[in-house]
Design an enzyme around this catalytic site. Sequence first.
Site, PDB file in Angstrom:
ATOM      1  N   SER A  50      20.169  -9.188   4.657  1.00  0.00           N
ATOM      2  CA  SER A  50      19.147  -8.139   4.571  1.00  0.00           C
ATOM      3  C   SER A  50      18.450  -7.960   5.906  1.00  0.00           C
ATOM      4  CB  SER A  50      18.123  -8.482   3.490  1.00  0.00           C
ATOM      5  OG  SER A  50      17.532  -9.752   3.749  1.00  0.00           O
ATOM      6  N   ASP A  88      23.201 -16.566   5.033  1.00  0.00           N
ATOM      7  CA  ASP A  88      24.160 -15.665   4.410  1.00  0.00           C
ATOM      8  C   ASP A  88      25.456 -15.604   5.215  1.00  0.00           C
ATOM      9  OD1 ASP A  88      23.767 -14.418   1.960  1.00  0.00           O
ATOM     10  OD2 ASP A  88      22.347 -12.962   2.767  1.00  0.00           O
ATOM     11  N   GLU A 187      21.147 -11.310  -8.809  1.00  0.00           N
ATOM     12  CA  GLU A 187      20.388 -10.159  -8.312  1.00  0.00           C
ATOM     13  C   GLU A 187      20.610  -8.930  -9.184  1.00  0.00           C
ATOM     14  OE1 GLU A 187      19.572  -7.377  -4.353  1.00  0.00           O
ATOM     15  OE2 GLU A 187      20.886  -9.130  -4.196  1.00  0.00           O
TER      16      GLU A 187
END
Length: 274
Positions: A50, A88, A187
């Site tokens: 993100s 990530d 999510e």
Amino acid sequence: MSVHRQAQRISVPQLMACKGERKIAALTAYSAPFARLLDDALDFILIGDSTAMVGYGLPDTLSFTVEQMAAHAAAVVRSTSHACVIADMPFGSYQESPAQAFNNAARILAASGADGVKLEGGEVMAETTRFLVERGIPVLAHVGLMPQYVNTMGGFKAQGMTDESAQRILRDARAHQEAGAFGVVLEGVAERLGREITETLTIPTIGIGASPACDGQILVTEDILGLSGSRIPKFARQFADVGAVIKTAVEQYASEVRDGQFPGLENCFGVKKT
């Protein structure tokens, strides 16, 4: 004789032990200043892909690279001493093969000192999870709404809203658990599904738009601090308006510079006190 230093940072096994004992609190960070501020309060910090969107202003996460991830993860590790640090795996860095995934995960961990990696993908990626775990790389799986799959999902849409979709995501989560993942991020899934997966798995579930029943929660830090603009995701809550504080401080600074109030002599070098 070697000397072993006792680790102070929360470890992956300690995160796993939280299941059924207490909730896990996590947020994202990608810079030293934020990481320092978050460290003491959290169980783990995620350097999320993100970062591509909140840090670089990109429309999605797909163009983030292994080199960028390693650099941001290193900044977070250098600036913290308490929270476990998870990085990530960027899009395209692990999907081709387990060997590709290991090479890139090893590069990120070696360059940054992070404690583990997170990868997105359903049941098909469980083999990769197993390959990494068996070679010493802790894996946090990510199922449900997966931002790296934005093109195949047709956008950032809630998942598990039908029985068929919910059963598929449940199978995904189980497959990663069986492969050795230490936890699963859920999510953007239906609340009932988040609750069912949490009750089914023996490893922690980390919710982001999932269910209060999840074993922990993670959000993008900018979303909770009022730094993401006017749009706050449904699954987030703004806990402070730091953006307004920054805006006021910058306006005051600019005004004092233009009015000649800053800098003063006390901000200069070589000035004798009288």
